[in-house]
Design a protein around this motif. Structure first.
Motif, PDB file in Angstrom:
ATOM      1  N   SER A 149       0.830  -1.200   0.000  1.00 17.60           N
ATOM      2  CA  SER A 149       0.000   0.000   0.000  1.00 17.60           C
ATOM      3  C   SER A 149       0.871   1.260   0.000  1.00 17.60           C
ATOM      4  O   SER A 149       1.964   1.286   0.566  1.00 17.60           O
ATOM      5  CB  SER A 149      -0.904  -0.014   1.240  1.00 17.60           C
ATOM      6  N   ASP A 151      -2.452   7.649  -0.481  1.00 13.37           N
ATOM      7  CA  ASP A 151      -3.054   8.370  -1.599  1.00 13.37           C
ATOM      8  C   ASP A 151      -2.370   9.728  -1.760  1.00 13.37           C
ATOM      9  O   ASP A 151      -2.097  10.430  -0.786  1.00 13.37           O
ATOM     10  CB  ASP A 151      -4.550   8.573  -1.356  1.00 13.37           C
ATOM     11  N   GLY A 152      -2.090  10.098  -2.987  1.00 15.41           N
ATOM     12  CA  GLY A 152      -1.446  11.375  -3.252  1.00 15.41           C
ATOM     13  C   GLY A 152       0.063  11.353  -3.157  1.00 15.41           C
ATOM     14  O   GLY A 152       0.699  12.405  -3.179  1.00 15.41           O
ATOM     15  N   ARG A 211      -8.053  -0.299 -10.892  1.00 13.22           N
ATOM     16  CA  ARG A 211      -7.820   0.327  -9.600  1.00 13.22           C
ATOM     17  C   ARG A 211      -6.765   1.408  -9.782  1.00 13.22           C
ATOM     18  O   ARG A 211      -5.723   1.184 -10.400  1.00 13.22           O
ATOM     19  CB  ARG A 211      -7.345  -0.683  -8.552  1.00 13.22           C
ATOM     20  N   GLN A 212      -7.048   2.569  -9.186  1.00 10.77           N
ATOM     21  CA  GLN A 212      -6.090   3.672  -9.162  1.00 10.77           C
ATOM     22  C   GLN A 212      -5.774   4.118  -7.739  1.00 10.77           C
ATOM     23  O   GLN A 212      -4.738   4.728  -7.501  1.00 10.77           O
ATOM     24  CB  GLN A 212      -6.616   4.857  -9.975  1.00 10.77           C
ATOM     25  N   LYS A 213      -6.659   3.812  -6.798  1.00 14.09           N
ATOM     26  CA  LYS A 213      -6.452   4.203  -5.408  1.00 14.09           C
ATOM     27  C   LYS A 213      -5.266   3.426  -4.845  1.00 14.09           C
ATOM     28  O   LYS A 213      -5.292   2.193  -4.789  1.00 14.09           O
ATOM     29  CB  LYS A 213      -7.718   3.938  -4.598  1.00 14.09           C
ATOM     30  N   THR A 214      -4.235   4.138  -4.416  1.00 11.12           N
ATOM     31  CA  THR A 214      -3.004   3.469  -3.985  1.00 11.12           C
ATOM     32  C   THR A 214      -3.054   3.014  -2.533  1.00 11.12           C
ATOM     33  O   THR A 214      -2.378   2.048  -2.175  1.00 11.12           O
ATOM     34  CB  THR A 214      -1.791   4.384  -4.191  1.00 11.12           C
ATOM     35  N   SER A 215      -3.813   3.682  -1.696  1.00  9.64           N
ATOM     36  CA  SER A 215      -3.990   3.190  -0.332  1.00  9.64           C
ATOM     37  C   SER A 215      -4.869   1.944  -0.368  1.00  9.64           C
ATOM     38  O   SER A 215      -5.928   1.937  -0.998  1.00  9.64           O
ATOM     39  CB  SER A 215      -4.666   4.257   0.548  1.00  9.64           C
ATOM     40  N   ASP A 252     -11.214  -0.236  -7.345  1.00 12.43           N
ATOM     41  CA  ASP A 252     -11.437   0.979  -6.567  1.00 12.43           C
ATOM     42  C   ASP A 252     -12.727   0.850  -5.758  1.00 12.43           C
ATOM     43  O   ASP A 252     -13.744   0.379  -6.273  1.00 12.43           O
ATOM     44  CB  ASP A 252     -11.537   2.193  -7.476  1.00 12.43           C
TER      45      ASP A 252
END
Length: 214
Positions: A73, A76-77, A100-104, A213
């Protein structure tokens, strides 16, 4: 407070925290990744009774600001290179046709995916430097605790696969090379772990994991 063991819930009862960790703790130092207050975040977020899937990795990202206490993980950002996580996202798309793009990966942890590394700390810029200072004791005890009922285990890379003998019982165990750019083309791509786990969960009466996501 860093290393507040009261936040561990049921994991606090593992012998590691009384028998091994007190001697380890001074050797870790305060300049480590993830920051000390996030060291045990994977265990804090996913309790034994809630764990349906275990993803076992290697050690945390050694780039400051990248490791958040959950294996693979990234906050985000973050804005930097995704490396292993980017390859995981590609396999999600190829495997289940979702993106999926959300990194957390907090949402995975909340669904019962224990995102654990085989070492829970690393000095900045020094990969694997904490691999042999005692974290193996904790990992072995976590796996033993989770062998009480059938679960799914995903072991990515040689460090994770070395713990295969500690997974005893009627579990789903998936192994493949690590998703790192150095090894991803040796068999990680095309291994389809996400669809395999979800099929197994459904067959065992559990809700599948939403890997895409949230």
């Amino acid at each position: 407070m860093p290393d507040d063991l009261d936040r561990l819930g049921a994991w606090r009862h593992l012998p590691f925290f009384d028998e091994t960790y007190p001697d380890m703790r001074p050797r870790l130092g305060s300049d480590r990744l993830p920051p000390p207050d996030l060291t045990f975040r994977a265990l804090e977020m996913t309790q034994p009774a809630d764990t349906k899937v275990v993803i076992l990795g290697q050690d945390p990202y050694h780039t400051p600001g990248k490791a958040d206490g959950l294996a693979f993980s990234i906050p985000d950002g973050f804005g930097g290179r995704l490396d292993s996580l980017g390859n995981i996202f590609r396999e999600i798309t190829d495997d289940i046709g979702q993106s999926r793009q959300k990194t957390s990966l907090n949402d995975w942890a909340r669904q019962g995916v224990l995102l654990l590394n085989t070492a829970l700390s690393v000095p900045p810029g020094k990969p694997k430097a904490h691999a042999r200072i005692g974290w193996s004791v904790l990992v072995e005890q976590v796996l033993a605790r989770l062998c009480d009922t059938p679960r799914a285990f995903i072991l990515w890379g040689g460090s994770a696969q070395a713990y295969r003998p500690h997974i005893k019982g009627a579990h789903l165990v998936i192994t493949s090379p690590h998703p790192s750019p150095l090894s991803v083309h040796r068999g990680f791509f095309g291994s389809r772990p996400f669809s395999k786990v979800n099929s197994w969960l459904i067959d065992h009466g559990h809700r599948p994991i939403n890997w895409a996501d949230p």
